[in-house]
Design an enzyme around this catalytic site. Structure first.
Site, short mmCIF file in Angstrom:
data_model
loop_
_atom_site.label_atom_id
_atom_site.label_comp_id
_atom_site.label_asym_id
_atom_site.label_seq_id
_atom_site.Cartn_x
_atom_site.Cartn_y
_atom_site.Cartn_z
N ASP A 1 0.56 3.63 2.29
CA ASP A 1 0.34 4.21 3.62
C ASP A 1 -0.79 5.25 3.50
O ASP A 1 -1.85 4.90 2.98
CB ASP A 1 1.65 4.76 4.19
CG ASP A 1 1.59 4.91 5.69
OD1 ASP A 1 1.07 3.99 6.35
OD2 ASP A 1 2.02 5.94 6.21
N ASP B 1 0.85 -1.21 0.00
CA ASP B 1 0.00 0.00 0.00
C ASP B 1 0.88 1.25 0.00
O ASP B 1 2.09 1.17 0.18
CB ASP B 1 -0.87 0.00 1.26
CG ASP B 1 -0.04 -0.12 2.53
OD1 ASP B 1 0.15 -1.25 3.00
OD2 ASP B 1 0.51 0.89 3.00
N1 LIG Z 1 1.28 1.30 5.72
C1 LIG Z 1 1.79 0.44 6.58
N2 LIG Z 1 2.26 0.86 7.79
C2 LIG Z 1 2.79 -0.02 8.65
N3 LIG Z 1 2.89 -1.33 8.43
C3 LIG Z 1 2.45 -1.80 7.26
N4 LIG Z 1 2.43 -3.04 6.76
C4 LIG Z 1 1.87 -2.98 5.54
N5 LIG Z 1 1.52 -1.70 5.23
C5 LIG Z 1 1.89 -0.95 6.29
#
Ligand SMILES: Nc1ncnc2[nH]cnc12
Ligand SMILES: CSC[C@H]1O[C@H](OP(=O)(O)O)[C@H](O)[C@@H]1O
Length: 291
Positions: free
Chosen positions: A212, A210
């Site tokens: 974030d 992703d």
């Molecule tokens: N955006 C994110 N922040 C922290 N841990 C994650 N693991 C997968 N995506 C994450």
């Protein structure tokens, strides 16, 4: 340290098993720091001894702050691991690191604050270097494996380790980007620090799921939108584990960073001032220097 490779894998979110391992056994290990996340699966891949531990335990029941990182690393060391590779999910801070990209990280920023971070302590103090936390030999094997499997891969990157379990606020996400971080996760610290204290070369492949929450044009990270890509990454991550073992081979070459002997320079408490009980406990991970 053995001249035969014993490759320890720590599987993160989505990586709960190793495919096509031979001679499989389950080992329950008790360490001076308690129990690891679950039984360690032992076996061989292409003639290479392999140990596998799912970081969040069977069924992903252990949250990042409650993983017993010390017991996990100690259990791998006790079972004879010579090297440790972590396979983790992560968020991305760069447009070009799109979901599905595997980042072979080479630096960490540790923003965790609620975890035991050292095997050492009162009675025997040690300060290992974390300047270069990743073993280039393991990173080379991971990169070669990704290229062979045609997995989009980027060599090098800074992983911000946050405490979690909540994802970041937008302000935090922008702050970490401004620091030059590339990816974010909740688990690679203190794992990498503890591996170094146990003189175990460590590398981490962070699989992007992703962006974030720093982008206004894309939905903020949520578990539900991570799961689909996690599934795709997980298949590739498992294929990567299989491909890396033969690249390192059963006959081990030492880490170019001399990680296997780093405690030679790290213990500051002189022998006559050490607490015998602490020394006894530390023999599980530092027996080479503590006798
Ligand atoms: N955006 C994110 N922040 C922290 N841990 C994650 N693991 C997968 N995506 C994450
Ligand atoms: C499932 S999203 C958040 C979760 O995934 C990562 O776990 P791991 O590093 O063990 O793959 C991240 O660090 C969080 O724990």
């Amino acid at each position: 340290m053995s001249d035969k490779t014993v490759l320890g894998f720590i599987g993160g979110s989505g990586i709960y098993a190793v495919d096509e391992m031979d001679d499989v056994e389950l080992k329950q290990v008790e360490t001076p720091w308690g129990k690891p996340s679950g039984p360690v699966v032992t076996g061989t891949l292409a003639g290479v001894r392999v140990l596998f531990l799912p970081r969040h335990g069977p069924g992903h029941a252990i949250p990042p702050s409650e993983v017993n990182y010390r017991a996990n690393i100690a259990a791998l060391k006790i079972l004879g691991a010579t090297d440790v590779i972590s396979v983790s999910a992560c968020g991305s801070f760069r447009e070009e690191l799109s979901p599905g990209t595997f980042v072979i990280v080479d630096q960490f920023i540790d923003r965790t604050h609620a975890r035991a971070k050292s095997f050492f302590g009162t009675g025997l103090v040690a300060h290992v270097s974390i300047a270069r936390p990743v073993c280039p030999k393991l990173a080379d094997a991971l990169e070669a494996g990704c290229r062979e499997l045609e997995i989009p891969v980027v060599r090098g990157g800074t992983y911000l380790a946050m405490e979690g379990p909540q994802f970041s606020s937008k302000a935090e996400s922008h702050l970490y980007r401004s620091w030059g971080c590339d990816v974010i996760g909740m688990t690679n610290m203190p794992e990498a620090k503890l591996a170094r204290e146990a003189e175990l070369p460590y590398a981490s492949v962070a699989m992007v799921t992703d962006y974030d929450c720093w982008r206004d044009d894309i939905a903020d990270v949520e578990v539900t939108n991570v799961l689909e890509i996690l599934q795709q990454n997980s298949q590739k991550g498992r294929a990567l584990i299989k491909s890396v073992a033969p690249k390192l081979g059963p006959d081990r070459t030492p880490s170019p960073l001399g990680i296997e002997t780093c405690l030679d320079f790290a213990l500051i408490t002189p022998p006559d001032a050490r607490d015998p009980a602490m020394v006894e406990k530390l023999k599980a991970i530092a027996g080479r220097v503590l006798g």
